[in-house]
Design an enzyme around this catalytic site. Sequence first.
Site, mmCIF file in Angstrom:
data_model
loop_
_atom_site.group_PDB
_atom_site.id
_atom_site.type_symbol
_atom_site.label_atom_id
_atom_site.label_comp_id
_atom_site.label_asym_id
_atom_site.label_seq_id
_atom_site.Cartn_x
_atom_site.Cartn_y
_atom_site.Cartn_z
ATOM 1 N N CYS A 1 -91.437 12.781 30.681
ATOM 2 C CA CYS A 1 -92.873 13.064 30.460
ATOM 3 C C CYS A 1 -93.752 11.970 31.058
ATOM 4 C CB CYS A 1 -93.194 13.247 28.982
ATOM 5 S SG CYS A 1 -92.309 14.603 28.229
ATOM 6 N N ASP B 1 -101.058 3.203 22.631
ATOM 7 C CA ASP B 1 -100.027 4.183 22.318
ATOM 8 C C ASP B 1 -98.781 3.404 21.906
ATOM 9 O OD1 ASP B 1 -97.935 5.911 22.303
ATOM 10 O OD2 ASP B 1 -98.289 6.757 24.301
ATOM 11 N N HIS C 1 -97.277 7.987 29.183
ATOM 12 C CA HIS C 1 -96.658 9.268 28.832
ATOM 13 C C HIS C 1 -97.717 10.353 29.050
ATOM 14 C CE1 HIS C 1 -95.055 12.337 26.016
ATOM 15 N NE2 HIS C 1 -93.881 11.746 26.202
ATOM 16 N N LYS D 1 -89.895 8.582 15.650
ATOM 17 C CA LYS D 1 -89.310 7.528 16.487
ATOM 18 C C LYS D 1 -89.062 6.258 15.674
ATOM 19 C CE LYS D 1 -91.593 9.008 20.742
ATOM 20 N NZ LYS D 1 -90.670 9.850 21.528
ATOM 21 N N GLN E 1 -93.471 3.862 21.323
ATOM 22 C CA GLN E 1 -92.199 3.170 21.565
ATOM 23 C C GLN E 1 -92.175 1.776 20.943
ATOM 24 O OE1 GLN E 1 -89.569 4.554 22.732
ATOM 25 N NE2 GLN E 1 -90.519 6.435 23.480
HETATM 26 N N1 7TS Z 1 -96.177 8.082 23.918
HETATM 27 C C1 7TS Z 1 -95.002 7.548 24.316
HETATM 28 C C2 7TS Z 1 -94.981 6.185 24.918
HETATM 29 C C3 7TS Z 1 -93.829 8.253 24.131
HETATM 30 O O1 7TS Z 1 -92.671 7.705 24.507
HETATM 31 C C4 7TS Z 1 -93.869 9.546 23.553
HETATM 32 C C5 7TS Z 1 -92.643 10.384 23.410
HETATM 33 C C6 7TS Z 1 -95.107 10.043 23.138
HETATM 34 C C7 7TS Z 1 -96.241 9.283 23.350
HETATM 35 C C8 7TS Z 1 -95.254 11.355 22.472
HETATM 36 O O2 7TS Z 1 -94.700 11.333 21.207
HETATM 37 P P1 7TS Z 1 -94.673 12.672 20.311
HETATM 38 O O3 7TS Z 1 -93.848 12.289 19.136
HETATM 39 O O4 7TS Z 1 -96.071 12.999 19.968
HETATM 40 O O5 7TS Z 1 -94.019 13.717 21.166
HETATM 41 N N2 7TS Z 1 -91.601 10.036 24.274
HETATM 42 C C9 7TS Z 1 -90.475 10.736 24.506
HETATM 43 C C10 7TS Z 1 -89.462 10.285 25.329
HETATM 44 O O6 7TS Z 1 -89.469 9.218 25.942
HETATM 45 N N3 7TS Z 1 -88.469 11.209 25.369
HETATM 46 O O7 7TS Z 1 -88.828 12.224 24.574
HETATM 47 C C11 7TS Z 1 -90.070 11.957 24.029
#
Ligand code: 7TS
Length: 416
Positions: free
Chosen positions: A374, A210, A133, A236, A213
Amino acid sequence: MITTIPEVKRKFDVEEIRNDFPILKRLVNGKPLVYLDNAATSQKPQAVIDALTQYYTFDNANIHRGLYFLSELATEQYETARLKVKELINAMSVSEIVFVRGATEAINLVASSLCRAKHFKDGDEILISYMEHHSNIVPWQLMCGRKKTNLKVIPINDAGELDMDAFGKMINEKTKLVSVVHISNSLGTVNPVKKIIEIAHSHGVPVLLDGAQAIPHYKIDVQELDADFYVFSGHKVFGPTGIGVLYGKTEFLEMMPPYQGGGDMIRTVTFEETTFDDIPRKFEAGTPNIAGGIGLGAAIDYLNQFDRNELIEHENFLLQYGTEQLSQIPGLRIIGNAKEKASVISFVIEGIHPYDIGTIIDTDGIAIRTGHHCTQPIMKRYNLPATARASFAFYNTREEIDKLVLGIHKVKKMFA
Ligand code: 7TS
């Protein structure tokens, strides 16, 4: 302060647990919502919504400072949430749990702080993978820009699996960190993170995972994995937005300097000099997202009612059923066919832009994500501008997948 993980687990029944999520009863464009964008954010059970309401209605006060009833109550609830996170991922100590805004902030914190700890020198390398990401690419570039540290990218095969042979060859005495995604948000690939950590550690290199997910789908045990850092976002994993977690082994967090300065992270301040609080507090400057932390604690309690294996089994069924059903649609190609996959199906349809798919099925109340997710480098790897992506949570059903399939047939008819 101990949390109570119930001995007798609640039986998983998808129709019954859907009642816990009020949003799943709403209509969108006059149709029942079919929410298949769980990789972007998950929906919240009533228990989480109630925890937020309870806090703001009856318990609101700032934490770690007031010697009065409400402040102590809020502090205790916030710190109990930290303990719940510690138990969720089996960290060694609560002091290894740093509350942040989300996975993105957690990675920025590590990048910024390791850089200031002089962990990297010019010419050093950080290994990431092709399927990161943006939040596991850009923070290192911002940091690397300052330190002339090189970002090296582990390649993937066409199925969307990491090339582990290449990884083994890329890691060397210049490598100072491996930072990889546990489960890819755009391909669904589950990476062999235990193996990655073993290889990296045999070279004396720390690993950041990370887990944005992975955390909603799997039971995570950071000690068993031997991860040095593990990051995720509360939203999430059925908790609120604006709260997330950086897990770091004590030895790293102790060595790392603060990320931001301000109140609540200091021991003493004079105009000449400041001494900092112990971990994790030295990384938590300013009033934190108190309600968010408490809400995340409620989300963990919610999950703890279940045998997580039953949730995983249901999600695996959804992935398998969805893959079978979508694969039968002529012209539809699934992007990401790793042997180890979780809860994400990215796809493209010949001659139809993913945005059109998303917009048309939305008229039937079906929410999927379309775009680059992203992860622009992975789109480039497959020579695609975007994909459509359905991503599942344990509250999704077989009938919802059937509705998605019907919706796609409708899109195809419109473009025929
Ligand atoms: N890492 C992964 C693997 C992600 O899927 C996401 C967000 C992030 C980091 C960042 O998370 P945040 O909560 O700090 O924004 N992924 C997604 C997605 O797949 N669609 O919208 C956000």
